[in-house]
Design a protein around this motif. Structure first.
Motif, PDB file in Angstrom:
ATOM      1  N   ASN A 165       0.805  -1.221   0.000  1.00 41.23           N
ATOM      2  CA  ASN A 165       0.000   0.000   0.000  1.00 41.23           C
ATOM      3  C   ASN A 165       0.836   1.268   0.000  1.00 41.23           C
ATOM      4  OD1 ASN A 165       0.989  -0.262   2.585  1.00 41.23           O
ATOM      5  ND2 ASN A 165      -0.837   0.578   3.563  1.00 41.23           N
ATOM      6  N   PHE A 166       2.144   1.160  -0.333  1.00 41.50           N
ATOM      7  CA  PHE A 166       2.983   2.346  -0.218  1.00 41.50           C
ATOM      8  C   PHE A 166       2.524   3.445  -1.171  1.00 41.50           C
ATOM      9  CE2 PHE A 166       5.231   1.622  -4.130  1.00 41.50           C
ATOM     10  CZ  PHE A 166       5.863   2.831  -4.401  1.00 41.50           C
ATOM     11  N   GLY A 167       1.949   3.072  -2.324  1.00 41.17           N
ATOM     12  CA  GLY A 167       1.488   4.067  -3.288  1.00 41.17           C
ATOM     13  C   GLY A 167       0.342   4.908  -2.763  1.00 41.17           C
ATOM     14  N   GLU A 168      -0.392   4.365  -1.792  1.00 37.45           N
ATOM     15  CA  GLU A 168      -1.513   5.100  -1.215  1.00 37.45           C
ATOM     16  C   GLU A 168      -1.050   6.054  -0.112  1.00 37.45           C
ATOM     17  OE1 GLU A 168      -4.188   2.156   0.224  1.00 37.45           O
ATOM     18  OE2 GLU A 168      -4.263   1.068  -1.681  1.00 37.45           O
ATOM     19  N   ILE A 169       0.015   5.680   0.584  1.00 38.84           N
ATOM     20  CA  ILE A 169       0.419   6.480   1.747  1.00 38.84           C
ATOM     21  C   ILE A 169       1.545   7.471   1.431  1.00 38.84           C
ATOM     22  CG2 ILE A 169      -0.332   4.730   3.396  1.00 38.84           C
ATOM     23  CD1 ILE A 169       2.512   3.780   3.650  1.00 38.84           C
ATOM     24  N   ILE A 170       2.219   7.271   0.297  1.00 39.86           N
ATOM     25  CA  ILE A 170       3.277   8.202  -0.099  1.00 39.86           C
ATOM     26  C   ILE A 170       2.943   8.775  -1.473  1.00 39.86           C
ATOM     27  CG2 ILE A 170       5.745   8.490  -0.579  1.00 39.86           C
ATOM     28  CD1 ILE A 170       6.331   6.185   1.267  1.00 39.86           C
ATOM     29  N   SER A 171       2.659  10.060  -1.516  1.00 44.88           N
ATOM     30  CA  SER A 171       2.278  10.723  -2.763  1.00 44.88           C
ATOM     31  C   SER A 171       3.484  10.831  -3.697  1.00 44.88           C
ATOM     32  CB  SER A 171       1.745  12.128  -2.472  1.00 44.88           C
ATOM     33  OG  SER A 171       2.810  12.968  -2.039  1.00 44.88           O
TER      34      SER A 171
END
Length: 217
Positions: free
Chosen positions: A191-197
């Protein structure tokens, strides 16, 4: 075999991939995995997962390419969404618009719980001192059939030193190495793409690139 069959039947996809990659880390386990897939007791699609396929190719069971191709005939390739997103953001990195200072805050908030840099953070994942000078994950095939992987740290005489997935350094004698190659497999959370813009990722890369190897005295 029964326990593995049950595991592949009940585990989540993410854990299936981890188990398959673990099996593929040596020639004996790789043979077990290919047989399980051939018998329908493990999803053939696992053989196409990058983390699994990398290790299968490195451990080199007999006719591995042909067997993977046969067993996965008609099977859709994994989406690779995480890796695609990382590759896209990495290719779009713009140093002129990035701030290492802002990136440090992003690292502290999102990465430090698992990674350590300059003595701060945890070593659940790889320790990141000198990350700015590192390449891709290194895959090493050994003469005894095992496969080791990790971030390349350094060469020490007749050995190379890798940092494995829990940040522990492992020393591998060069004489035991049959093949050494780079892997592009990523261990980033799903889910890193959701939490780091994208902008935060840009700043994070700037911060990490600022931590190249320290000069030797």
């Amino acid at each position: 075999q029964t326990l593995l069959t049950e595991a592949f039947r009940t585990l989540t996809r993410r854990l299936q991939v981890k188990l398959a990659a673990l099996l593929a880390s040596n020639v004996t386990g790789a043979e077990h995995l290919l047989k399980l897939a051939a018998d329908g007791r493990a999803p053939a699609a696992l053989l196409l997962e990058r983390a699994v396929k990398d290790k299968l190719l490195a451990s080199k069971p007999v006719n591995v390419n042909e067997r993977i191709a046969q067993l996965t005939k008609g099977v859709a390739e994994p989406s690779g969404d995480i890796q695609k997103l990382i590759d896209e953001r990495r290719s779009n990195f713009n140093a002129a618009k990035a701030s290492a200072a802002r990136g440090e805050k992003i690292f502290t908030l999102n990465c430090q719980p698992c990674h350590q840099i300059d003595g701060a953070g945890n070593v659940v994942g790889p320790q990141l001192d000198g990350v700015g000078g590192r390449g891709l994950t290194t895959m090493v095939s050994l003469r005894d059939g095992d496969v080791q992987s990790g971030l390349f740290r350094r060469e020490e005489g007749e050995a190379i030193v890798l940092a494995n997935s829990v940040g522990k350094e492992i020393s591998i004698p060069k004489k035991d190495i049959v093949e050494r190659r780079a892997s592009t497999t990523s261990l980033m959370p799903e889910n890193f793409g959701e939490i780091i813009s994208p902008q935060d990722f840009n700043d994070l890369i700037a911060f990490l690139l600022a931590h190249g190897p320290k000069p030797t005295k």
